[in-house]
Design a protein around this motif. Structure first.
Motif, PDB file in Angstrom:
ATOM      1  N   GLY A  87     -14.395  -2.532   2.830  1.00  0.00           N
ATOM      2  CA  GLY A  87     -14.377  -3.796   2.104  1.00  0.00           C
ATOM      3  C   GLY A  87     -15.403  -4.750   2.667  1.00  0.00           C
ATOM      4  N   THR A  88     -15.230  -6.020   2.323  1.00  0.00           N
ATOM      5  CA  THR A  88     -16.181  -7.035   2.796  1.00  0.00           C
ATOM      6  C   THR A  88     -15.405  -8.168   3.486  1.00  0.00           C
ATOM      7  N   ASN A  89     -15.630  -9.402   3.032  1.00  0.00           N
ATOM      8  CA  ASN A  89     -15.090 -10.556   3.754  1.00  0.00           C
ATOM      9  C   ASN A  89     -13.575 -10.509   3.961  1.00  0.00           C
ATOM     10  N   PHE A 108     -25.453  -2.528   7.969  1.00  0.00           N
ATOM     11  CA  PHE A 108     -25.972  -1.413   7.166  1.00  0.00           C
ATOM     12  C   PHE A 108     -27.105  -0.656   7.841  1.00  0.00           C
ATOM     13  N   ASN A 109     -27.750  -1.258   8.868  1.00  0.00           N
ATOM     14  CA  ASN A 109     -29.064  -0.711   9.229  1.00  0.00           C
ATOM     15  C   ASN A 109     -29.030   0.524  10.124  1.00  0.00           C
ATOM     16  N   PHE A 110     -27.936   0.748  10.835  1.00  0.00           N
ATOM     17  CA  PHE A 110     -27.797   1.981  11.623  1.00  0.00           C
ATOM     18  C   PHE A 110     -26.422   2.580  11.315  1.00  0.00           C
ATOM     19  N   GLY A 147     -24.144  -7.375  13.305  1.00  0.00           N
ATOM     20  CA  GLY A 147     -24.620  -7.788  11.981  1.00  0.00           C
ATOM     21  C   GLY A 147     -25.312  -9.133  12.059  1.00  0.00           C
ATOM     22  N   SER A 148     -25.251  -9.872  10.962  1.00  0.00           N
ATOM     23  CA  SER A 148     -25.995 -11.136  10.873  1.00  0.00           C
ATOM     24  C   SER A 148     -25.280 -12.262  11.621  1.00  0.00           C
ATOM     25  N   ASN A 149     -26.000 -13.357  11.853  1.00  0.00           N
ATOM     26  CA  ASN A 149     -25.396 -14.506  12.541  1.00  0.00           C
ATOM     27  C   ASN A 149     -24.312 -15.176  11.731  1.00  0.00           C
ATOM     28  N   ALA A 194     -28.981 -16.756  20.742  1.00  0.00           N
ATOM     29  CA  ALA A 194     -28.268 -16.665  19.459  1.00  0.00           C
ATOM     30  C   ALA A 194     -28.094 -15.230  18.968  1.00  0.00           C
ATOM     31  N   SER A 195     -28.630 -14.252  19.708  1.00  0.00           N
ATOM     32  CA  SER A 195     -28.479 -12.852  19.283  1.00  0.00           C
ATOM     33  C   SER A 195     -27.176 -12.224  19.770  1.00  0.00           C
ATOM     34  N   PHE A 196     -26.403 -12.948  20.576  1.00  0.00           N
ATOM     35  CA  PHE A 196     -25.163 -12.366  21.103  1.00  0.00           C
ATOM     36  C   PHE A 196     -24.123 -13.444  21.346  1.00  0.00           C
ATOM     37  N   ASN A 239     -22.898  -8.778  18.358  1.00  0.00           N
ATOM     38  CA  ASN A 239     -24.357  -8.587  18.412  1.00  0.00           C
ATOM     39  C   ASN A 239     -24.937  -9.055  17.086  1.00  0.00           C
ATOM     40  N   MET A 240     -25.888  -9.982  17.131  1.00  0.00           N
ATOM     41  CA  MET A 240     -26.336 -10.590  15.864  1.00  0.00           C
ATOM     42  C   MET A 240     -27.849 -10.501  15.672  1.00  0.00           C
ATOM     43  N   GLY A 241     -28.380 -11.434  14.875  1.00  0.00           N
ATOM     44  CA  GLY A 241     -29.761 -11.363  14.397  1.00  0.00           C
ATOM     45  C   GLY A 241     -30.811 -11.505  15.487  1.00  0.00           C
ATOM     46  N   ARG A 298     -34.718  -3.129  11.690  1.00  0.00           N
ATOM     47  CA  ARG A 298     -34.083  -2.833  12.981  1.00  0.00           C
ATOM     48  C   ARG A 298     -33.885  -4.162  13.691  1.00  0.00           C
ATOM     49  N   CYS A 299     -32.745  -4.303  14.376  1.00  0.00           N
ATOM     50  CA  CYS A 299     -32.543  -5.544  15.121  1.00  0.00           C
ATOM     51  C   CYS A 299     -33.534  -5.619  16.270  1.00  0.00           C
ATOM     52  N   MET A 300     -34.168  -4.501  16.620  1.00  0.00           N
ATOM     53  CA  MET A 300     -35.170  -4.502  17.676  1.00  0.00           C
ATOM     54  C   MET A 300     -36.588  -4.376  17.126  1.00  0.00           C
ATOM     55  N   ILE A 349     -11.341  -8.037   4.139  1.00  0.00           N
ATOM     56  CA  ILE A 349     -10.819  -7.086   5.135  1.00  0.00           C
ATOM     57  C   ILE A 349     -11.264  -7.507   6.540  1.00  0.00           C
ATOM     58  N   VAL A 350     -12.461  -8.095   6.618  1.00  0.00           N
ATOM     59  CA  VAL A 350     -12.943  -8.581   7.915  1.00  0.00           C
ATOM     60  C   VAL A 350     -12.030  -9.714   8.401  1.00  0.00           C
ATOM     61  N   ASN A 351     -11.677 -10.613   7.492  1.00  0.00           N
ATOM     62  CA  ASN A 351     -10.766 -11.694   7.884  1.00  0.00           C
ATOM     63  C   ASN A 351      -9.396 -11.151   8.287  1.00  0.00           C
TER      64      ASN A 351
HETATM   65  P1  NAD Z   1     -24.086  -8.548   7.609  1.00  0.00           P
HETATM   66  O1  NAD Z   1     -23.674  -9.600   8.564  1.00  0.00           O
HETATM   67  O2  NAD Z   1     -24.391  -8.944   6.216  1.00  0.00           O
HETATM   68  O3  NAD Z   1     -22.915  -7.448   7.515  1.00  0.00           O
HETATM   69  C1  NAD Z   1     -22.328  -6.901   8.682  1.00  0.00           C
HETATM   70  C2  NAD Z   1     -20.844  -6.674   8.442  1.00  0.00           C
HETATM   71  O4  NAD Z   1     -20.176  -7.915   8.280  1.00  0.00           O
HETATM   72  C3  NAD Z   1     -20.570  -5.848   7.194  1.00  0.00           C
HETATM   73  O5  NAD Z   1     -19.568  -4.903   7.512  1.00  0.00           O
HETATM   74  C4  NAD Z   1     -20.101  -6.876   6.188  1.00  0.00           C
HETATM   75  O6  NAD Z   1     -19.151  -6.350   5.283  1.00  0.00           O
HETATM   76  C5  NAD Z   1     -19.492  -7.984   7.034  1.00  0.00           C
HETATM   77  N1  NAD Z   1     -19.727  -9.336   6.495  1.00  0.00           N
HETATM   78  C6  NAD Z   1     -20.870  -9.802   5.937  1.00  0.00           C
HETATM   79  N2  NAD Z   1     -20.739 -11.100   5.626  1.00  0.00           N
HETATM   80  C7  NAD Z   1     -19.493 -11.477   5.988  1.00  0.00           C
HETATM   81  C8  NAD Z   1     -18.760 -12.706   5.919  1.00  0.00           C
HETATM   82  N3  NAD Z   1     -19.291 -13.809   5.423  1.00  0.00           N
HETATM   83  N4  NAD Z   1     -17.504 -12.729   6.392  1.00  0.00           N
HETATM   84  C9  NAD Z   1     -16.954 -11.617   6.931  1.00  0.00           C
HETATM   85  N5  NAD Z   1     -17.595 -10.421   6.988  1.00  0.00           N
HETATM   86  C10 NAD Z   1     -18.851 -10.349   6.542  1.00  0.00           C
HETATM   87  O7  NAD Z   1     -25.305  -7.750   8.276  1.00  0.00           O
HETATM   88  P2  NAD Z   1     -26.199  -6.604   7.639  1.00  0.00           P
HETATM   89  O8  NAD Z   1     -27.076  -7.190   6.601  1.00  0.00           O
HETATM   90  O9  NAD Z   1     -25.354  -5.429   7.297  1.00  0.00           O
HETATM   91  O10 NAD Z   1     -27.077  -6.189   8.915  1.00  0.00           O
HETATM   92  C11 NAD Z   1     -28.300  -6.793   9.250  1.00  0.00           C
HETATM   93  C12 NAD Z   1     -28.131  -7.788  10.376  1.00  0.00           C
HETATM   94  O11 NAD Z   1     -27.569  -7.150  11.510  1.00  0.00           O
HETATM   95  C13 NAD Z   1     -29.448  -8.363  10.866  1.00  0.00           C
HETATM   96  O12 NAD Z   1     -29.277  -9.728  11.122  1.00  0.00           O
HETATM   97  C14 NAD Z   1     -29.714  -7.612  12.158  1.00  0.00           C
HETATM   98  O13 NAD Z   1     -30.534  -8.279  13.094  1.00  0.00           O
HETATM   99  C15 NAD Z   1     -28.325  -7.459  12.672  1.00  0.00           C
HETATM  100  N6  NAD Z   1     -28.231  -6.376  13.629  1.00  0.00           N
HETATM  101  C16 NAD Z   1     -28.093  -6.712  14.945  1.00  0.00           C
HETATM  102  C17 NAD Z   1     -28.020  -5.709  15.894  1.00  0.00           C
HETATM  103  C18 NAD Z   1     -27.863  -6.056  17.335  1.00  0.00           C
HETATM  104  O14 NAD Z   1     -27.489  -5.168  18.105  1.00  0.00           O
HETATM  105  N7  NAD Z   1     -28.118  -7.284  17.740  1.00  0.00           N
HETATM  106  C19 NAD Z   1     -28.069  -4.357  15.503  1.00  0.00           C
HETATM  107  C20 NAD Z   1     -28.205  -4.069  14.146  1.00  0.00           C
HETATM  108  C21 NAD Z   1     -28.272  -5.090  13.223  1.00  0.00           C
END
Ligand code: NAD
Length: 515
Positions: free
Chosen positions: A222-224, A167-169, A243-245, A471-473, A265-267, A298-300, A226-228
């Motif tokens: 969607g969420t989980n 969501f953040n960018f 997104g998140s880890n 753990a960020s990648f 790319n993660m947390g 921001r992830c940064m 559609i991702v699956n």
């Molecule tokens: P999030 O992981 O909650 O969501 C990201 C995406 O994954 C969304 O499209 C969401 O629908 C999907 N999703 C969420 N949970 C899921 C699950 N259990 N199974 C399958 N799909 C799922 O992340 P967020 O809250 O939108 O973004 C914030 C996070 O992103 C922070 O941890 C931040 O550090 C990270 N981030 C990292 C970078 C980077 O480049 N390293 C850049 C921006 C944000």
């Protein structure tokens, strides 16, 4: 039918007869999903429902993949120069509509308009970079590897690729993904964040206007589930995730088990080390900007500062500067930071601040009780500073992702480096110092993928790559830059023989070696 009325989604739905439904983009058509299930997209400064994002049905998802698969057949053979020209046009259209994109981002995500413009601009730079794809995608050639035989390699597109966004960018991250993928000759399925899908739709409208053929870019929501479905689909060859880890490691495991390439790319928990000789004014400005900008989402973001040789001389001045920041709705011209994304995020951040206090940290600036006049229902948190934090505290171990700056102390430079290196994340780390010797030691010894020297947020420009580590990648080919092109292409190696062949030499069954 192309439905472009979505472009008005910067108006809250309370001012419209029905909340706008965010369309899917399938085979070049922006169409409403058949799904009855949807999620409200909420303006975090007002709680007004901006639009509703459907949970795209499985049938629609399959139709998107099949249109991408179909489009690949001709898109892969479209000259790279023609693909580049669409990117040239796209960057022009993004510039034209940057205000509209920024307003949509502020409405759905909450960041200030100026910050939202930066969000678009940092993505735009990736589009500009994709304009040079012919050179970026060039192969290699060695003549005469054996007499009359040459070998060359070609970088070919993979096929259908997918991107899953945070969501953040809302503009920058989709633009990290699809422009590189499609200019390499792939077709794409984009899954925007369900919290702020508007910018992706606006960008896709611009991509279509720029001449991207139907089916090359598709959008599903969607969420989980559609991702699956993306992870499992047999026709999708690569998945780009930010997104998140929790989500990132799940996607990395599930999609790679199906044989896909994944870049994840993660947390983060980015540290700054402040040396006693650092330039005071510039360092304080950098800490405040990178700690509280975008409300820390921001992830940064620089969320943790390690002061070498004591915090005393810095703390009061840091608090003064943080206090002076204006918290307001992102559309207000005087806003330095806007709200956090959701009520749940606000509660979580409050809980982490409280846990810090309960485990012995000093709360030297508390932004929890802030009320913003005119936006009393917004998810606002004012700049917050926790001092005397230690590495065993939950507020240190967890990524807070809010406007909370954590301050630690180290007796020596070595101890500060050890603190940073023991942290599991490795997105970025900065040092503030006027000593070249310290800066060089930091650059060599620090275990983070992106290093700043007197610079707070070192997000590299697109001719480099975004190189978070630890753990960020997860994966081995980073986003954009040369690595991004390598991620979205596979190598074919061709060996050709052109020489006059004498007859009657017979077959040689031994392993060929060069002669
Ligand atoms: P999030 O992981 O909650 O969501 C990201 C995406 O994954 C969304 O499209 C969401 O629908 C999907 N999703 C969420 N949970 C899921 C699950 N259990 N199974 C399958 N799909 C799922 O992340 P967020 O809250 O939108 O973004 C914030 C996070 O992103 C922070 O941890 C931040 O550090 C990270 N981030 C990292 C970078 C980077 O480049 N390293 C850049 C921006 C944000």
């Amino acid at each position: 039918l192309r439905n472009t009325h979505f472009s008005t989604a910067t108006e809250p739905s309370s001012k419209q007869p029905n909340p706008l439904r965010v369309p899917n983009l399938i085979g070049g058509a922006f169409v409403d999903s058949q799904s009855l299930a949807s999620i409200d997209v909420i303006n975090p400064a007002t709680q007004e429902v901006v639009s509703q994002v459907p949970l795209t049905t499985n049938e629609e998802f399959k139709a998107a993949v099949s249109s991408a698969k179909q489009a690949f057949l001709s898109w892969r053979n479209t000259p790279v120069t023609a693909r580049q020209r669409i990117m040239f046009k796209l960057q022009e259209l993004i510039r034209r509509d940057i205000d509209k994109l920024a307003l949509n981002i502020t409405t759905e995500q909450g960041k200030t308009l100026k910050d939202a413009q930066g969000d678009v601009f940092r993505g735009l730079e990736v589009v500009e970079h994709a304009c040079g794809m012919a050179t970026l995608q060039m192969g290699e050639y060695v003549s005469n590897v054996s007499k009359g035989i040459d070998t060359y390699s070609i970088r070919e597109p993979l096929g259908v690729c997918a991107g899953i966004c945070p969501f953040n960018f809302p503009a920058m991250i989709p633009l990290w993904m699809f422009p590189v993928a499609v200019t390499c000759g792939n077709t794409f399925i984009l899954k925007p964040s369900e919290k702020d899908p508007g910018a992706s739709i606006l960008l896709a409208e611009l991509a279509m206007e720029a001449g991207l053929p139907n089916g090359v870019l598709n959008i599903v929501h969607g969420t989980n589930d559609i991702v699956n479905a993306i992870c499992d689909d047999e026709d999708i060859r690569a998945v780009s995730f930010v997104g998140s880890n929790t989500a990132g490691m799940h996607i990395y495991g599930r999609a790679s088990a199906k044989g896909k390439r994944v870049q994840s790319n993660m947390g983060a928990k980015n540290h700054a080390i402040v040396m006693p000789d650092a330039n005071e004014d510039a360092t304080l400005n950098a800490l405040v900007a990178a700690g509280f900008g975008a409300a820390g989402q921001r992830c940064m973001a620089l969320s943790t500062v390690v002061f070498v040789g004591g915090l005393k001389s810095w703390e009061n001045k840091l608090v003064e500067r943080a206090k002076a920041l204006k918290v307001n709705a992102g559309t207000e011209p005087d806003a330095d930071l806007g709200p956090v994304i959701s009520k749940q995020a606000k509660e979580r951040i409050h809980r982490l601040i409280q846990s810090g206090v309960e485990s012995g940290a000093r709360l030297v600036l508390d932004g929890r009780d802030i009320v913003v006049p005119g936006y009393e229902h917004g998810n606002f948190i004012g700049p917050t500073i926790l001092s005397d934090v230690t590495a065993n505290m939950e507020c240190y171990k967890e990524e807070i992702f809010g406007p909370v700056l954590i301050c630690m102390e180290a007796d020596s430079f070595e101890e500060a480096i050890n603190i940073v290196n023991r942290n599991k994340y490795g997105n970025g780390a900065s040092i503030f110092t006027t000593s070249g010797v310290a800066a060089r030691k930091f650059q060599t010894e620090i275990e983070a993928g992106q290093v700043g020297i007197n610079v707070p947020i070192p997000v590299p420009l697109p001719f480099f790559s975004f190189t978070g580590s630890k753990a960020s990648f997860a994966g081995d080919l980073n986003f954009y830059g040369k690595a991004g092109v390598n991620f979205f292409t596979q190598i074919k190696t061709v060996t050709q023989q052109w020489k006059d062949l004498p007859s009657g030499t017979g077959a040689n069954l031994a392993m060929p070696t060069s002669k």
